[in-house]
Write an enzyme that holds these catalytic residues in place. Structure first.
Site, PDB file in Angstrom:
ATOM      1  N   LEU A  46      25.691   3.891 -68.014  1.00  0.00           N
ATOM      2  CA  LEU A  46      26.076   4.472 -66.734  1.00  0.00           C
ATOM      3  C   LEU A  46      26.272   3.308 -65.777  1.00  0.00           C
ATOM      4  CD1 LEU A  46      23.627   7.496 -66.153  1.00  0.00           C
ATOM      5  CD2 LEU A  46      26.057   7.617 -66.712  1.00  0.00           C
ATOM      6  N   ASP A  47      27.310   3.375 -64.951  1.00  0.00           N
ATOM      7  CA  ASP A  47      27.511   2.340 -63.939  1.00  0.00           C
ATOM      8  C   ASP A  47      26.263   2.223 -63.077  1.00  0.00           C
ATOM      9  OD1 ASP A  47      30.089   2.035 -64.830  1.00  0.00           O
ATOM     10  OD2 ASP A  47      30.952   3.322 -63.286  1.00  0.00           O
ATOM     11  N   ARG A  48      26.057   1.039 -62.554  1.00  0.00           N
ATOM     12  CA  ARG A  48      24.872   0.791 -61.705  1.00  0.00           C
ATOM     13  C   ARG A  48      24.730   1.819 -60.592  1.00  0.00           C
ATOM     14  NH1 ARG A  48      23.296  -5.154 -59.196  1.00  0.00           N
ATOM     15  NH2 ARG A  48      21.208  -4.611 -58.453  1.00  0.00           N
TER      16      ARG A  48
ATOM     17  N   HIS B   4      34.706   3.154 -65.645  1.00  0.00           N
ATOM     18  CA  HIS B   4      34.957   3.703 -64.306  1.00  0.00           C
ATOM     19  C   HIS B   4      35.976   4.847 -64.353  1.00  0.00           C
ATOM     20  CE1 HIS B   4      33.716  -0.431 -62.437  1.00  0.00           C
ATOM     21  NE2 HIS B   4      32.691   0.222 -62.948  1.00  0.00           N
TER      22      HIS B   4
END
Length: 236
Positions: free
Chosen positions: A55-57, A165
């Site tokens: 998961l993106d930050r 993204h």
């Protein structure tokens, strides 16, 4: 020691609710970070853990860790075969259509540090996202120069593919960027949420996971509630 919220755990895997702002593991771009989900969970469980996906930050929500390399391999195969169903929620700018599908190929998005050695000439990759609008609100604030009011939608997102993204880029592509997205979003609306709602995060969360247990074969269906920040604009 900080504890991660465990949503599911057995002898083979663990699923956490990753907070927004927490990196999954160390990387070249994380020189300033001191905490990582992988190390925190390893310390919490007292054993090695293996991240199955990312998961993106700034994205919060459900994240699977395997507790052995064999289980990690099996779950990764499920992900590659698109057998893992992921559900996200987001707050976006504007009024989104009731439902729809975004079928828009994406060129790989590279980071200057982490992807310094990557091929920059790759073809665009197929990317598909399904969305459904759950709530809409019009607020009496002039955020853009064109309009005296501002509109937002709460949407449910289900990606068929897992490009980097993807959800952020797809929502920006249909001109409904996710609030709090500093790379693909609208700075005016990001600033409005910071100042008006004291909201300093990306309003994107992984809220649902469905997959087949890698050992028993049973269906695992996990859901978590939306963080409070997602409800704020829609409160009467």
């Amino acid at each position: 020691m900080k504890q991660l919220e465990l949503i599911y755990q057995d002898e083979h895997l663990a699923v956490i609710n990753k907070p927004s702002g927490l990196l999954v593991h160390r990387s070249r771009i994380s020189s300033g970070a001191r905490e990582f989900a992988m190390q925190m969970l390893r310390n919490q469980l007292g054993r090695h853990v293996y991240p199955v996906h990312r998961l993106d930050r700034p994205t919060s929500g459900l994240l699977i860790f395997a507790l052995s390399s064999d289980i990690a391999r099996t779950l990764t195969e499920q992900l590659t075969a698109r057998e893992v169903r992921k559900t996200y929620h987001a707050v976006v700018r504007g009024y989104v259509a009731e439902s729809g599908t975004i079928d828009y190929a994406l060129k790989e998005e590279l980071d200057k540090l982490a992807d310094a050695d990557a091929d920059t000439d790759k073809e665009k990759q197929p990317a598909v996202t399904h969305y459904k609008c759950l709530k809409q609100v019009e607020l009496p604030y002039k955020v853009s120069k064109k309009h005296d009011t501002t509109r937002y939608s709460l949407v449910q997102l289900q990606p068929e593919t897992g490009r980097k993204h993807q959800l952020r880029r797809h929502m920006a592509h249909i001109r409904h960027p996710i609030v709090g997205d500093t790379n693909h979003g609208d700075g005016r609306h990001n600033n409005f949420f910071r100042e008006h709602f004291n909201c300093h995060r990306l309003l994107l969360a992984a809220t649902g996971l469905s997959f087949k247990h890698p050992v028993s074969g049973e269906s695992i269906n996990l859901e978590i509630p939306l963080p409070d920040e997602f409800h704020q604009p829609f409160l009467k």
